[in-house]
Write an enzyme that holds these catalytic residues in place. Structure first.
Site, PDB file in Angstrom:
ATOM      1  N   GLU A 144       0.491 -26.102 -18.644  1.00  0.00           N
ATOM      2  CA  GLU A 144       0.661 -25.347 -17.407  1.00  0.00           C
ATOM      3  C   GLU A 144       0.920 -26.292 -16.232  1.00  0.00           C
ATOM      4  OE1 GLU A 144      -1.862 -21.291 -18.371  1.00  0.00           O
ATOM      5  OE2 GLU A 144      -2.855 -22.829 -17.170  1.00  0.00           O
TER       6      GLU A 144
ATOM      7  N   CYS B  12       1.805 -29.425  -9.019  1.00  0.00           N
ATOM      8  CA  CYS B  12       0.647 -29.909  -9.773  1.00  0.00           C
ATOM      9  C   CYS B  12       1.061 -29.954 -11.239  1.00  0.00           C
ATOM     10  CB  CYS B  12      -0.549 -28.972  -9.570  1.00  0.00           C
ATOM     11  SG  CYS B  12      -2.004 -29.429 -10.558  1.00  0.00           S
TER      12      CYS B  12
ATOM     13  N   CYS C 217      -7.373 -31.567 -23.178  1.00  0.00           N
ATOM     14  CA  CYS C 217      -8.095 -32.692 -22.575  1.00  0.00           C
ATOM     15  C   CYS C 217      -9.265 -33.065 -23.480  1.00  0.00           C
ATOM     16  CB  CYS C 217      -8.609 -32.311 -21.181  1.00  0.00           C
ATOM     17  SG  CYS C 217      -9.298 -33.699 -20.243  1.00  0.00           S
TER      18      CYS C 217
ATOM     19  N   CYS D 172     -15.353 -31.971 -19.200  1.00  0.00           N
ATOM     20  CA  CYS D 172     -16.064 -31.700 -17.948  1.00  0.00           C
ATOM     21  C   CYS D 172     -16.544 -30.254 -17.979  1.00  0.00           C
ATOM     22  CB  CYS D 172     -15.157 -31.944 -16.747  1.00  0.00           C
ATOM     23  SG  CYS D 172     -14.639 -33.668 -16.572  1.00  0.00           S
TER      24      CYS D 172
ATOM     25  N   CYS E  96     -14.698 -27.301 -15.922  1.00  0.00           N
ATOM     26  CA  CYS E  96     -13.241 -27.234 -15.958  1.00  0.00           C
ATOM     27  C   CYS E  96     -12.765 -26.511 -17.210  1.00  0.00           C
ATOM     28  CB  CYS E  96     -12.661 -28.648 -15.926  1.00  0.00           C
ATOM     29  SG  CYS E  96     -10.852 -28.708 -16.027  1.00  0.00           S
TER      30      CYS E  96
ATOM     31  N   CYS F  99      -7.694 -25.101  -8.883  1.00  0.00           N
ATOM     32  CA  CYS F  99      -8.280 -26.323  -9.433  1.00  0.00           C
ATOM     33  C   CYS F  99      -9.350 -25.990 -10.470  1.00  0.00           C
ATOM     34  CB  CYS F  99      -8.887 -27.128  -8.291  1.00  0.00           C
ATOM     35  SG  CYS F  99      -9.629 -28.679  -8.814  1.00  0.00           S
TER      36      CYS F  99
END
Length: 349
Positions: free
Chosen positions: A95, A108, A115, A119, A122, A340
């Site tokens: 994305e 962005c 990933c 975290c 997230c 975010c």
């Protein structure tokens, strides 16, 4: 029967491409023409390379391909933010987001499929990391979002942030190559100072940025300025403590003279007290920096909530009174999961 495996032509440097053309019995200047089509004109089809003889275009189609990404889906937010789902040549999905503002148009972009850092706050951190993105796949995101910006808002991109899916410094070589193509005069020719690379904090790679004397901006996703709290929400901190990060950042600054941006999400009843702001202010004394206070965008996989508005304002006011350049970044694209920490590809049933 021998099946010729085609070469991804954008994986070749200009010097390697010249050698390939020599091997094909073609004049070397043709390699520069092709390179210009690929990187300055962002061409994704050999048929579009109109200054090449048709025979050469056919020869290129036989032995080479241009792996490019395509827009699979777009969503428009009430605040004009546009989220893109991009499909890669191998079927993987990433994305990227266009964030329009009065004074700038920001892309962005993602650097990995998924990933590996986990975290806790997230959405991408709850995905598996499937692979790194190639330089051209990062470059393509910029090209497509720039096109989108011009078509929808009649304004070209002004800024790029590597704050999408993935940890850029764990895909270091490809991220650096993508930035080289984006900033090069024979690429997109964008200014390096318009680019920000955000990291969760990998000390040895921050030092490498210093050794490479990068010209783009560096942002550190900090979110807590004591190790106990940061370990809880960002497991990467267990191997990259705040002390190690401070040392790496000082090294980076000594080499580049670039100030650093600290990103700090203020979570309700976790890191939103003045004591937390005091710890952050102490961390800020290591080198010239600024702080972006970021609103949290809740995700279904985590229990964290955004801090109250008065807490965020008091937090920012304390930092400003300490002489720290502090901005509060309001969420963009929250209603389409484009804000975010919200980027995550939904697995299809």
């Amino acid at each position: 029967m021998n099946i010729l495996k085609k070469t991804d032509i954008r994986s070749l440097s200009i010097d390697t491409l010249k050698q390939h053309f020599t091997n094909l019995g073609e004049p070397v200047f043709r390699a520069k023409q092709v390179y210009d089509w690929l990187w300055s004109k962002s061409c994704i089809s050999f048929d579009e390379m109109s200054n090449l003889p048709k025979s050469l275009r056919e020869k290129l189609k036989e032995g080479y391909l241009i792996n490019h990404i395509v827009v699979d889906q777009t969503q428009l937010s009430s605040d004009r933010t546009i989220k893109n789902t991009f499909r890669l040549y191998d079927g993987n999905i990433i994305e990227g987001v266009l964030i329009p503002a009065t004074e700038r148009m920001t892309a962005c972009v993602s650097s990995q499929v998924g990933c590996s850092l986990s975290c806790k706050f997230c959405a991408t951190g709850y995905m598996d990391r499937k692979r790194n993105l190639n330089p051209d796949e990062i470059y393509d995101q910029v090209v497509l979002i720039d096109k989108q910006s011009k078509e929808n808002y009649q304004i070209p991109l002004s800024n790029i942030v590597y704050m999408g899916m993935g940890e850029p410094l764990l895909n270091y070589a490809n991220v650096m190559k993508s930035i080289e193509r984006i900033t090069s005069e024979d690429g997109l020719n964008m200014a390096a100072k318009r680019i920000t690379v955000s990291t969760a904090g990998i000390a040895k790679m921050i030092k490498k940025l210093g050794d490479d004397q990068v010209r783009f901006n560096l942002a550190l996703s900090l979110h807590a300025a004591n190790d106990i709290k940061r370990n809880e929400i960002m497991p990467i901190n267990e191997q990259n403590s705040l002390e190690a990060l401070a040392e790496a950042l000082k090294y980076y600054y000594a080499k580049t003279k670039n100030p650093v941006t600290y990103e700090y999400i203020v979570f309700d009843n976790f890191n939103d007290e003045i004591e937390d702001a005091m710890e952050l202010a102490r961390f800020c004394r290591h080198l010239p920096c600024k702080v972006n206070i970021i609103e949290y965008n809740p995700i279904s996989l985590a229990d964290y909530q955004n801090a109250a508005v008065d807490k965020i304002d008091a937090f920012a006011d304390y930092l400003r009174k300490q002489g720290i350049n502090t901005n509060i970044r309001r969420s963009r694209g929250k209603d389409i999961d484009a804000a975010c920490g919200q980027l995550a590809v939904k697995e299809k049933a």
